[in-house]
Design a protein around this motif. Structure first.
Motif, PDB file in Angstrom:
ATOM      1  N   VAL A 114       0.837  -1.198   0.000  1.00 35.64           N
ATOM      2  CA  VAL A 114       0.000   0.000   0.000  1.00 35.64           C
ATOM      3  C   VAL A 114       0.871   1.246   0.000  1.00 35.64           C
ATOM      4  CG1 VAL A 114      -1.695   1.302   1.321  1.00 35.64           C
ATOM      5  CG2 VAL A 114      -1.928  -1.158   1.110  1.00 35.64           C
ATOM      6  N   VAL A 115       1.947   1.238   0.819  1.00 33.44           N
ATOM      7  CA  VAL A 115       2.855   2.387   0.879  1.00 33.44           C
ATOM      8  C   VAL A 115       3.508   2.608  -0.462  1.00 33.44           C
ATOM      9  CG1 VAL A 115       4.962   3.269   1.921  1.00 33.44           C
ATOM     10  CG2 VAL A 115       3.269   2.147   3.356  1.00 33.44           C
ATOM     11  N   SER A 116       3.903   1.538  -1.133  1.00 31.11           N
ATOM     12  CA  SER A 116       4.541   1.639  -2.441  1.00 31.11           C
ATOM     13  C   SER A 116       3.604   2.254  -3.468  1.00 31.11           C
ATOM     14  CB  SER A 116       4.992   0.252  -2.905  1.00 31.11           C
ATOM     15  OG  SER A 116       5.507   0.328  -4.204  1.00 31.11           O
ATOM     16  N   THR A 117       2.360   1.840  -3.488  1.00 33.99           N
ATOM     17  CA  THR A 117       1.384   2.371  -4.432  1.00 33.99           C
ATOM     18  C   THR A 117       1.090   3.840  -4.144  1.00 33.99           C
ATOM     19  OG1 THR A 117       0.378   0.188  -4.580  1.00 33.99           O
ATOM     20  CG2 THR A 117      -0.918   2.029  -5.389  1.00 33.99           C
ATOM     21  N   GLN A 118       0.945   4.172  -2.864  1.00 39.30           N
ATOM     22  CA  GLN A 118       0.683   5.569  -2.502  1.00 39.30           C
ATOM     23  C   GLN A 118       1.860   6.454  -2.848  1.00 39.30           C
ATOM     24  OE1 GLN A 118      -0.221   5.257   1.662  1.00 39.30           O
ATOM     25  NE2 GLN A 118      -2.416   4.988   1.303  1.00 39.30           N
ATOM     26  N   SER A 119       3.067   6.004  -2.543  1.00 39.12           N
ATOM     27  CA  SER A 119       4.241   6.842  -2.827  1.00 39.12           C
ATOM     28  C   SER A 119       4.452   6.997  -4.325  1.00 39.12           C
ATOM     29  CB  SER A 119       5.490   6.277  -2.153  1.00 39.12           C
ATOM     30  OG  SER A 119       5.780   4.980  -2.639  1.00 39.12           O
ATOM     31  N   THR A 120       4.154   5.957  -5.100  1.00 38.15           N
ATOM     32  CA  THR A 120       4.246   6.070  -6.556  1.00 38.15           C
ATOM     33  C   THR A 120       3.253   7.103  -7.065  1.00 38.15           C
ATOM     34  OG1 THR A 120       4.931   3.768  -6.750  1.00 38.15           O
ATOM     35  CG2 THR A 120       4.081   4.804  -8.730  1.00 38.15           C
ATOM     36  N   GLY A 121       2.037   7.072  -6.541  1.00 36.93           N
ATOM     37  CA  GLY A 121       1.018   8.047  -6.946  1.00 36.93           C
ATOM     38  C   GLY A 121       1.427   9.471  -6.619  1.00 36.93           C
ATOM     39  N   ILE A 122       2.024   9.671  -5.452  1.00 38.01           N
ATOM     40  CA  ILE A 122       2.471  11.007  -5.057  1.00 38.01           C
ATOM     41  C   ILE A 122       3.582  11.490  -5.969  1.00 38.01           C
ATOM     42  CG2 ILE A 122       3.627  12.320  -3.233  1.00 38.01           C
ATOM     43  CD1 ILE A 122       2.061  10.587  -1.204  1.00 38.01           C
ATOM     44  N   VAL A 123       4.554  10.623  -6.259  1.00 36.71           N
ATOM     45  CA  VAL A 123       5.670  10.996  -7.131  1.00 36.71           C
ATOM     46  C   VAL A 123       5.157  11.354  -8.523  1.00 36.71           C
ATOM     47  CG1 VAL A 123       7.757  10.154  -8.262  1.00 36.71           C
ATOM     48  CG2 VAL A 123       7.404   9.689  -5.840  1.00 36.71           C
ATOM     49  N   VAL A 124       4.274  10.531  -9.061  1.00 38.17           N
ATOM     50  CA  VAL A 124       3.726  10.790 -10.398  1.00 38.17           C
ATOM     51  C   VAL A 124       2.924  12.092 -10.405  1.00 38.17           C
ATOM     52  CG1 VAL A 124       2.073   9.942 -12.129  1.00 38.17           C
ATOM     53  CG2 VAL A 124       3.746   8.385 -11.118  1.00 38.17           C
ATOM     54  N   THR A 125       2.129  12.314  -9.386  1.00 41.01           N
ATOM     55  CA  THR A 125       1.337  13.544  -9.290  1.00 41.01           C
ATOM     56  C   THR A 125       2.241  14.775  -9.230  1.00 41.01           C
ATOM     57  OG1 THR A 125      -0.446  12.366  -8.153  1.00 41.01           O
ATOM     58  CG2 THR A 125      -0.400  14.769  -7.928  1.00 41.01           C
ATOM     59  N   MET A 126       3.249  14.735  -8.398  1.00 41.12           N
ATOM     60  CA  MET A 126       4.180  15.875  -8.293  1.00 41.12           C
ATOM     61  C   MET A 126       4.916  16.104  -9.615  1.00 41.12           C
ATOM     62  SD  MET A 126       3.975  17.494  -5.480  1.00 41.12           S
ATOM     63  CE  MET A 126       5.487  18.434  -5.511  1.00 41.12           C
ATOM     64  N   PHE A 127       5.324  15.020 -10.276  1.00 43.00           N
ATOM     65  CA  PHE A 127       6.008  15.145 -11.560  1.00 43.00           C
ATOM     66  C   PHE A 127       5.096  15.805 -12.594  1.00 43.00           C
ATOM     67  CE2 PHE A 127       7.045  13.422 -15.771  1.00 43.00           C
ATOM     68  CZ  PHE A 127       8.338  13.914 -15.907  1.00 43.00           C
ATOM     69  N   LEU A 128       3.850  15.363 -12.642  1.00 37.87           N
ATOM     70  CA  LEU A 128       2.892  15.960 -13.584  1.00 37.87           C
ATOM     71  C   LEU A 128       2.618  17.424 -13.245  1.00 37.87           C
ATOM     72  CD1 LEU A 128       0.366  13.009 -14.020  1.00 37.87           C
ATOM     73  CD2 LEU A 128       2.082  13.819 -15.660  1.00 37.87           C
ATOM     74  N   LEU A 129       2.571  17.755 -11.966  1.00 38.92           N
ATOM     75  CA  LEU A 129       2.373  19.143 -11.546  1.00 38.92           C
ATOM     76  C   LEU A 129       3.523  20.030 -12.021  1.00 38.92           C
ATOM     77  CD1 LEU A 129       0.740  21.223  -9.884  1.00 38.92           C
ATOM     78  CD2 LEU A 129       2.126  20.555  -7.919  1.00 38.92           C
ATOM     79  N   VAL A 130       4.748  19.568 -11.832  1.00 40.21           N
ATOM     80  CA  VAL A 130       5.921  20.340 -12.269  1.00 40.21           C
ATOM     81  C   VAL A 130       5.892  20.503 -13.790  1.00 40.21           C
ATOM     82  CG1 VAL A 130       8.438  20.293 -12.472  1.00 40.21           C
ATOM     83  CG2 VAL A 130       7.363  19.773 -10.279  1.00 40.21           C
ATOM     84  N   CYS A 131       5.593  19.435 -14.509  1.00 45.72           N
ATOM     85  CA  CYS A 131       5.529  19.514 -15.979  1.00 45.72           C
ATOM     86  C   CYS A 131       4.455  20.490 -16.437  1.00 45.72           C
ATOM     87  CB  CYS A 131       5.267  18.128 -16.573  1.00 45.72           C
ATOM     88  SG  CYS A 131       6.678  17.024 -16.446  1.00 45.72           S
ATOM     89  N   SER A 132       3.284  20.454 -15.794  1.00 46.10           N
ATOM     90  CA  SER A 132       2.212  21.373 -16.194  1.00 46.10           C
ATOM     91  C   SER A 132       2.584  22.826 -15.890  1.00 46.10           C
ATOM     92  CB  SER A 132       0.894  20.991 -15.531  1.00 46.10           C
ATOM     93  OG  SER A 132       0.957  21.185 -14.137  1.00 46.10           O
ATOM     94  N   GLU A 133       3.303  23.067 -14.814  1.00 47.25           N
ATOM     95  CA  GLU A 133       3.755  24.427 -14.517  1.00 47.25           C
ATOM     96  C   GLU A 133       4.739  24.914 -15.571  1.00 47.25           C
ATOM     97  OE1 GLU A 133       5.279  24.060 -10.558  1.00 47.25           O
ATOM     98  OE2 GLU A 133       3.312  24.297  -9.635  1.00 47.25           O
TER      99      GLU A 133
END
Length: 174
Positions: free
Chosen positions: A2-21
């Motif tokens: 569960v921790v692995s899936t959550q941390s992957t989601g957070i990393v992907v979300t932050m990466f997409l946020l930086v790219c969109s900015e």
């Protein structure tokens, strides 16, 4: 797991946020002229309704404040922009021509200072249009905006990298 899936989601979300900015910043700078044109057109529409009954509650005050603070008048053609507003209710006409700008166009901002000044300004009215003054103001401070945006993006990139490494440590047990 569960921790692995959550941390992957957070990393992907932050990466997409930086790219969109980054895309948003690039888009803003790329379409600056188009944005300036839209601001000019909207401002000319605002001039047409300036002071009219039913016009947006504080819009007249906002436009006056912009002219005073930026030491400008009108939109792009300076005081002459006010001569294009045939349906505004606040101006006076002399010989069929609009000859009055708002008092906020005056360098001394005194009551009635702009009456009859369009076309015979003699230094009473600010000559620069407000859209030009606004974009000049942004240009003068561009280095500050770029530096602030760069610092924020750098922190976000470091955060994404840190989260990625943290995730790897959890998943692989380092």
């Amino acid at each position: 797991a569960v921790v692995s899936t959550q941390s992957t989601g957070i990393v992907v979300t932050m990466f997409l946020l930086v790219c969109s900015e980054i895309v948003g910043i690039t888009y803003t700078f790329s379409y600056r002229d188009s944005f300036k044109e839209k601001v000019q057109n909207t401002s000319l529409e605002m001039i047409a309704g300036y002071g009219s009954p039913g016009w947006e509650e504080n819009a007249t005050e906002v436009f006056d404040r912009i002219q005073q603070d930026l030491e400008c008048c009108g939109v792009s053609a300076g005081p002459n922009d006010w001569g294009l507003t045939g349906n505004a209710t606040w101006w006076t006409t002399v010989g069929g021509f609009v000859t009055t700008a708002p008092d906020s166009c005056c360098q001394d901002n005194s009551t009635g200072c702009a009456i009859g000044m369009i076309g015979s300004n003699n230094g009473t009215l600010w000559e620069e249009g407000c859209v030009t003054a606004l974009f000049d103001w942004f240009d003068e401070r561009m280095i500050i905006f770029v530096a602030a945006i760069s610092i924020i993006l750098l922190f976000q990139i470091i955060n994404v990298c840190g989260m990625y490494l943290w995730r790897r440590c959890i998943v692989h047990g380092f």
